[in-house]
Design an enzyme around this catalytic site. Sequence first.
Site, short mmCIF file in Angstrom:
data_model
loop_
_atom_site.label_atom_id
_atom_site.label_comp_id
_atom_site.label_asym_id
_atom_site.label_seq_id
_atom_site.Cartn_x
_atom_site.Cartn_y
_atom_site.Cartn_z
N GLY A 1 0.84 -1.20 0.00
CA GLY A 1 0.00 0.00 0.00
C GLY A 1 0.87 1.24 0.00
N GLY A 2 0.29 2.33 0.49
CA GLY A 2 1.01 3.61 0.51
C GLY A 2 2.29 3.53 1.31
N GLY B 1 24.44 12.54 -29.35
CA GLY B 1 23.98 13.20 -28.13
C GLY B 1 24.61 12.58 -26.90
N ALA B 2 24.91 11.29 -27.01
CA ALA B 2 25.48 10.60 -25.85
C ALA B 2 26.85 11.19 -25.49
CB ALA B 2 25.58 9.11 -26.14
C1 HXC Z 1 -3.82 -4.10 11.97
C2 HXC Z 1 -2.68 -5.95 11.28
C3 HXC Z 1 -2.54 -5.42 9.99
C4 HXC Z 1 -3.06 -4.11 9.73
C5 HXC Z 1 -1.55 -7.31 10.04
N1 HXC Z 1 -2.07 -7.13 11.25
N2 HXC Z 1 -1.83 -6.28 9.24
N3 HXC Z 1 -3.32 -5.29 12.25
N4 HXC Z 1 -3.70 -3.49 10.76
N5 HXC Z 1 -2.90 -3.51 8.57
C6 HXC Z 1 -1.97 -8.00 12.40
C7 HXC Z 1 -2.70 -9.31 12.20
O1 HXC Z 1 -4.06 -9.15 12.55
C8 HXC Z 1 -1.96 -10.21 13.18
O2 HXC Z 1 -2.42 -9.92 14.48
C9 HXC Z 1 -0.55 -9.71 13.12
O3 HXC Z 1 -0.62 -8.38 12.57
C10 HXC Z 1 0.33 -10.54 12.21
O4 HXC Z 1 -0.34 -10.69 10.97
P1 HXC Z 1 -0.63 -12.11 10.30
O5 HXC Z 1 -1.70 -11.88 9.31
O6 HXC Z 1 -0.86 -13.15 11.35
O7 HXC Z 1 0.77 -12.41 9.63
P2 HXC Z 1 1.05 -13.07 8.23
O8 HXC Z 1 0.25 -14.32 8.06
O9 HXC Z 1 2.54 -13.19 8.14
O10 HXC Z 1 0.54 -12.00 7.15
C11 HXC Z 1 1.14 -10.73 7.10
C12 HXC Z 1 0.36 -9.81 6.13
C13 HXC Z 1 -1.16 -9.83 6.48
C14 HXC Z 1 0.58 -10.35 4.71
C15 HXC Z 1 0.98 -8.44 6.24
O11 HXC Z 1 -1.28 -9.60 7.88
C16 HXC Z 1 -1.90 -8.78 5.73
O12 HXC Z 1 -2.25 -8.97 4.58
N6 HXC Z 1 -2.22 -7.67 6.43
C17 HXC Z 1 -2.95 -6.60 5.83
C18 HXC Z 1 -2.06 -5.82 4.94
C19 HXC Z 1 -2.74 -4.58 4.43
O13 HXC Z 1 -3.62 -4.68 3.58
N7 HXC Z 1 -2.40 -3.43 5.02
C20 HXC Z 1 -2.97 -2.21 4.70
C21 HXC Z 1 -2.22 -1.75 3.48
S1 HXC Z 1 -2.71 -0.18 3.00
P3 HXC Z 1 -2.58 -11.07 15.59
O14 HXC Z 1 -3.05 -10.35 16.81
O15 HXC Z 1 -3.54 -12.04 15.03
O16 HXC Z 1 -1.21 -11.67 15.72
C22 HXC Z 1 -1.70 0.78 3.83
C23 HXC Z 1 -1.97 2.20 3.56
C24 HXC Z 1 -0.81 3.02 3.95
O17 HXC Z 1 -0.87 0.38 4.51
C25 HXC Z 1 -1.13 4.37 3.44
C26 HXC Z 1 -0.01 5.30 3.62
C27 HXC Z 1 -0.28 6.53 2.83
#
Ligand code: HXC
Length: 511
Positions: free
Chosen positions: A172-173, A407-408
């Site tokens: 993501g971002g 040009g290079a």
């Molecule tokens: C809150 C989160 C989280 C999130 C993971 N966790 N991502 N909690 N917000 N974005 C938590 C899980 O619930 C879990 O908690 C712990 O972190 C570990 O994650 P797992 O899923 O168990 O680990 P894994 O199987 O290794 O998978 C990792 C992962 C997956 C691939 C990153 O968690 C995932 O897809 N997360 C979402 C990613 C995402 O879409 N993020 C938002 C992106 S947009 P527990 O308590 O169960 O251990 C973004 C915008 C930024 O980031 C903008 C900036 C401008």
Amino acid sequence: MSALEDKFRELDKKNREALKGGGDERIEKQHAAGKLTARERLEILLDKGSFTEIDKMVKHRCSDFGMGEKKIPGDGIVSGHGKIDGRLVFAIAQDFTVFGGTMSRANAEKVVKVMNLAMRMGAPVISLNDSGGARIQEGVQSLAGYADIFHSNVKASGVIPQISAILGPCAGGAVYSPALTDFIVMTKENSYMFVTGPDVISAVTHETVTKQELGGAMTHNSKSGVAHLVAENDEDSMMMIRELTGFLPSNNMEDPPVRPFAGDVSEVDESLLNLVPADPNKPYDMMTLIESVVDDHNFFEIMPHYAKNIITGFGRFAGKPAGIVANQPAFLAGSLDINSSVKGARFVRFCDSFNIPLIILEDVPGFLPGINQEFGGIIKHGAKLLYAFSEATVPKITVITRKSYGGAYCVMASKHIGADVNLAFPTAEIAVMGPEGAVNIIFRNKTDSEKRKAVEDYRKAFANPYKAAELGYIDEIINPSETRAKLITALEMTQNKSVSSISKKHGNMPL
Ligand code: HXC
């Protein structure tokens, strides 16, 4: 037990609690995935015992979705300062064992605090990324935190070196913080970066792709050009960062660090006499020249897997670091295309920001012809490299080994765009274009045998460095075996270079 002892016990307990991160189970999961924890990574990155943690007791302030009950000291970031080879650096490591290393408002404040310190103290900042991205429970506060970090990255750009390692998810971002830094190292198996993941892509464009294919280390190192280095694993990436920082000054007011050098500076390498083949169309490996001229044959290549027709990286000359930009005749004949122009331009601008002299090794037949290149905007992308070389005020030392056409010639740090020392091998060919192309234009109506004769005449008249040397565009035609000594002399001569620039807010580089 005295009241004072009580207080120390409490401090000890709280410190130990903070060091546990997300707890044993999550640490085991991290290890099982082939990843180290944030603190283990910092231990390898920094000189032994040098890490001082800041804000290890910070907790998030969110009470939505049950988060009020879940608080872990440190909150998913381990940050502070330490040393690499005795030099101060700041480091920020996302701790995946704590809420998936996600970005909370409190975490963002920790990051910005360390970045501000790094800027004030004039020391590099190294960010170790391993995170699920914006902490969903914190909503816009998390986004605000990211934006604050991006703003800090931009403020720090050109002031202190910023290095990112991607050691797990970065999606993501969130990708834009590393993207704003100077160098990105990715681990081969466990890291990935993308703006939208495979699921979203499948829903929107119906394309099927795995995480690794979409945003793995080799994708970003060889296809997209987003990343600069591939590491085997966490440990390897920390060692790469240590080596990289050794070439860089701590900030834009310093010169790059000098290593004691006891070797021979007037070394002659006779093998270079045979480097450039007699046949002008035969490729050779420019890396041979690079490895011959740098101290101890030690060249630290940046982006080795991307746009291989240009080589970029750091080497030392009698102990002093320099950035090397070299055409690679072994790939696409060393021609400049879109990707190599952008790769070169970014490297040149980095070196210029941080007072690192530039050495340009040139063998370029011109810009790569092709409809894709023209449609893709080779005009504006080629202009980036021209702009970057032209704008750079660090010492610029150019050696033309063979072709320098069209040009290079102008772009690759010619005298006319401010190079300080321009050298050429006797095998250099400096002209508007190669003999065959030129004859086909100016003698297009002649017979084949007349054309063959004209090619020979053209080669004698133009495909050499003597005309340019007569005009003073080339300062000296050198014996290739003496290249290293000539470069060291040129670097010494230019070391106090000072250039005054016209006052302006900033130029308008063709982005
Ligand atoms: C809150 C989160 C989280 C999130 C993971 N966790 N991502 N909690 N917000 N974005 C938590 C899980 O619930 C879990 O908690 C712990 O972190 C570990 O994650 P797992 O899923 O168990 O680990 P894994 O199987 O290794 O998978 C990792 C992962 C997956 C691939 C990153 O968690 C995932 O897809 N997360 C979402 C990613 C995402 O879409 N993020 C938002 C992106 S947009 P527990 O308590 O169960 O251990 C973004 C915008 C930024 O980031 C903008 C900036 C401008």
